[in-house]
Write a protein that holds these residues in place. Structure first.
Motif, mmCIF file in Angstrom:
data_model
loop_
_atom_site.group_PDB
_atom_site.id
_atom_site.type_symbol
_atom_site.label_atom_id
_atom_site.label_comp_id
_atom_site.label_asym_id
_atom_site.label_seq_id
_atom_site.Cartn_x
_atom_site.Cartn_y
_atom_site.Cartn_z
ATOM 1 N N ALA A 182 -1.819 12.083 -5.078
ATOM 2 C CA ALA A 182 -1.835 10.855 -5.870
ATOM 3 C C ALA A 182 -1.565 9.637 -4.993
ATOM 4 O O ALA A 182 -2.187 8.580 -5.184
ATOM 5 N N ILE A 183 -0.679 9.771 -4.019
ATOM 6 C CA ILE A 183 -0.403 8.663 -3.102
ATOM 7 C C ILE A 183 -1.655 8.335 -2.291
ATOM 8 O O ILE A 183 -2.014 7.171 -2.133
ATOM 9 N N ALA A 184 -2.347 9.358 -1.796
ATOM 10 C CA ALA A 184 -3.563 9.135 -1.010
ATOM 11 C C ALA A 184 -4.638 8.445 -1.852
ATOM 12 O O ALA A 184 -5.313 7.516 -1.379
ATOM 13 N N GLU A 185 -4.798 8.874 -3.102
ATOM 14 C CA GLU A 185 -5.806 8.259 -3.969
ATOM 15 C C GLU A 185 -5.454 6.816 -4.302
ATOM 16 O O GLU A 185 -6.319 5.937 -4.275
ATOM 17 N N LEU A 186 -4.191 6.542 -4.599
ATOM 18 C CA LEU A 186 -3.763 5.181 -4.897
ATOM 19 C C LEU A 186 -3.904 4.294 -3.662
ATOM 20 O O LEU A 186 -4.328 3.144 -3.755
ATOM 21 N N GLN A 187 -3.571 4.853 -2.493
ATOM 22 C CA GLN A 187 -3.724 4.103 -1.249
ATOM 23 C C GLN A 187 -5.191 3.739 -1.027
ATOM 24 O O GLN A 187 -5.515 2.600 -0.702
ATOM 25 N N GLU A 188 -6.075 4.699 -1.217
ATOM 26 C CA GLU A 188 -7.512 4.456 -1.039
ATOM 27 C C GLU A 188 -7.990 3.355 -1.989
ATOM 28 O O GLU A 188 -8.702 2.430 -1.575
ATOM 29 N N LEU A 189 -7.578 3.426 -3.234
ATOM 30 C CA LEU A 189 -7.984 2.424 -4.218
ATOM 31 C C LEU A 189 -7.479 1.031 -3.842
ATOM 32 O O LEU A 189 -8.221 0.054 -3.889
ATOM 33 N N LYS A 190 -6.202 0.950 -3.453
ATOM 34 C CA LYS A 190 -5.634 -0.350 -3.082
ATOM 35 C C LYS A 190 -6.310 -0.912 -1.835
ATOM 36 O O LYS A 190 -6.513 -2.121 -1.727
ATOM 37 N N LEU A 191 -6.653 -0.050 -0.892
ATOM 38 C CA LEU A 191 -7.352 -0.514 0.311
ATOM 39 C C LEU A 191 -8.743 -1.034 -0.039
ATOM 40 O O LEU A 191 -9.176 -2.062 0.494
ATOM 41 N N ILE A 192 -9.440 -0.346 -0.918
ATOM 42 C CA ILE A 192 -10.775 -0.797 -1.311
ATOM 43 C C ILE A 192 -10.696 -2.147 -2.010
ATOM 44 O O ILE A 192 -11.391 -3.094 -1.637
ATOM 45 N N VAL B 266 0.873 -1.175 0.000
ATOM 46 C CA VAL B 266 0.000 0.000 0.000
ATOM 47 C C VAL B 266 0.912 1.227 0.000
ATOM 48 O O VAL B 266 1.782 1.346 0.858
ATOM 49 N N PRO B 267 0.740 2.131 -0.957
ATOM 50 C CA PRO B 267 1.594 3.320 -0.987
ATOM 51 C C PRO B 267 1.335 4.210 0.223
ATOM 52 O O PRO B 267 0.218 4.249 0.748
ATOM 53 N N SER B 268 2.373 4.905 0.655
ATOM 54 C CA SER B 268 2.235 5.796 1.810
ATOM 55 C C SER B 268 3.282 6.896 1.724
ATOM 56 O O SER B 268 4.247 6.796 0.964
ATOM 57 N N VAL B 269 3.097 7.923 2.516
ATOM 58 C CA VAL B 269 4.077 9.011 2.575
ATOM 59 C C VAL B 269 5.400 8.469 3.101
ATOM 60 O O VAL B 269 6.469 8.814 2.593
ATOM 61 N N VAL B 270 5.339 7.594 4.094
ATOM 62 C CA VAL B 270 6.567 7.015 4.653
ATOM 63 C C VAL B 270 7.284 6.185 3.593
ATOM 64 O O VAL B 270 8.510 6.251 3.464
ATOM 65 N N GLY B 271 6.524 5.426 2.813
ATOM 66 C CA GLY B 271 7.125 4.653 1.723
ATOM 67 C C GLY B 271 7.817 5.553 0.716
ATOM 68 O O GLY B 271 8.910 5.254 0.230
ATOM 69 N N LEU B 272 7.168 6.675 0.385
ATOM 70 C CA LEU B 272 7.775 7.658 -0.511
ATOM 71 C C LEU B 272 9.074 8.184 0.075
ATOM 72 O O LEU B 272 10.087 8.270 -0.625
ATOM 73 N N CYS B 273 9.058 8.518 1.356
ATOM 74 C CA CYS B 273 10.254 9.064 2.019
ATOM 75 C C CYS B 273 11.431 8.098 1.922
ATOM 76 O O CYS B 273 12.548 8.501 1.597
ATOM 77 N N MET C 55 -9.210 0.411 9.637
ATOM 78 C CA MET C 55 -8.518 1.496 10.345
ATOM 79 C C MET C 55 -7.897 2.474 9.347
ATOM 80 O O MET C 55 -8.024 3.677 9.491
ATOM 81 N N MET C 56 -7.273 1.955 8.304
ATOM 82 C CA MET C 56 -6.625 2.830 7.321
ATOM 83 C C MET C 56 -7.644 3.608 6.493
ATOM 84 O O MET C 56 -7.371 4.720 6.058
ATOM 85 N N MET C 57 -8.816 3.031 6.267
ATOM 86 C CA MET C 57 -9.842 3.715 5.481
ATOM 87 C C MET C 57 -10.389 4.951 6.203
ATOM 88 O O MET C 57 -10.900 5.859 5.557
ATOM 89 N N THR C 58 -10.255 4.995 7.535
ATOM 90 C CA THR C 58 -10.714 6.191 8.265
ATOM 91 C C THR C 58 -9.917 7.417 7.844
ATOM 92 O O THR C 58 -10.420 8.537 7.910
ATOM 93 N N LYS C 59 -8.676 7.225 7.388
ATOM 94 C CA LYS C 59 -7.846 8.354 6.921
ATOM 95 C C LYS C 59 -8.374 8.927 5.610
ATOM 96 O O LYS C 59 -7.942 9.980 5.178
ATOM 97 N N HIS C 60 -9.293 8.206 4.982
ATOM 98 C CA HIS C 60 -9.864 8.652 3.712
ATOM 99 C C HIS C 60 -11.328 9.054 3.866
ATOM 100 O O HIS C 60 -12.052 9.165 2.880
ATOM 101 N N GLY C 61 -11.780 9.227 5.116
ATOM 102 C CA GLY C 61 -13.133 9.715 5.361
ATOM 103 C C GLY C 61 -14.185 8.637 5.529
ATOM 104 O O GLY C 61 -15.364 8.945 5.665
#
Length: 131
Positions: free
Chosen positions: A70-80, A36-43, A95-101
């Motif tokens: 783009a990372i947030a959208e890709l993360q949301e898609l992969k989680l779904i 799952v892509p993330s800001v930490v993964g990007l870092c 738990m992770m989906m709560t970060k997307h509303g």
């Protein structure tokens, strides 16, 4: 002889924000070596601290705002898709989906077309025989 103006030397560290770094950040999104892509993964992928990336965003670096979006959208898609296919742990996905509303709370509205069903009024009770 004419004198050229002396330019002051730049103060502080040189910025890490280069075109090559931006390209590498987009490469992270395209190749995404993480489940799952993330800001930490990007870092980790580009070798820049999370605080630095957030500082660039505060300084209105539109490229990194777009990259994090783009990372947030890709993360949301992969989680779904991972959650629906049961590839991901449901508790972690939830738990992770709560970060997307998203949430699983149920709100009950006890109304009828937006109007309250009961209009209760409370009248004070007195123990005085005259009142």
């Amino acid at each position: 002889p004419s004198k050229l103006p002396v330019m002051p030397a730049p103060v502080g560290r040189p910025t890490l924000l280069t075109d090559e770094l931006v390209c590498k950040a987009y490469e992270y999104i395209e190749k995404c070596p993480d489940i799952v892509p993330s800001v930490v993964g990007l870092c980790v992928y580009i070798g820049v601290a999370k605080t630095t990336i957030y500082r660039w965003i505060e300084e209105d670096c539109l490229e990194f705002k777009d990259i994090l979006g783009a990372i947030a959208e890709l993360q949301e898609l992969k989680l779904i898709t991972g959650g629906l296919s049961s590839e991901f742990n449901p508790t972690i996905t939830k738990m992770m989906m709560t970060k997307h509303g998203y949430s699983d709370k149920l709100e009950t509205d006890v109304t009828s077309n937006g109007k309250t069903l009961n209009n209760w009024s409370v009248n004070p009770v007195t123990t005085n025989k005259d009142g």
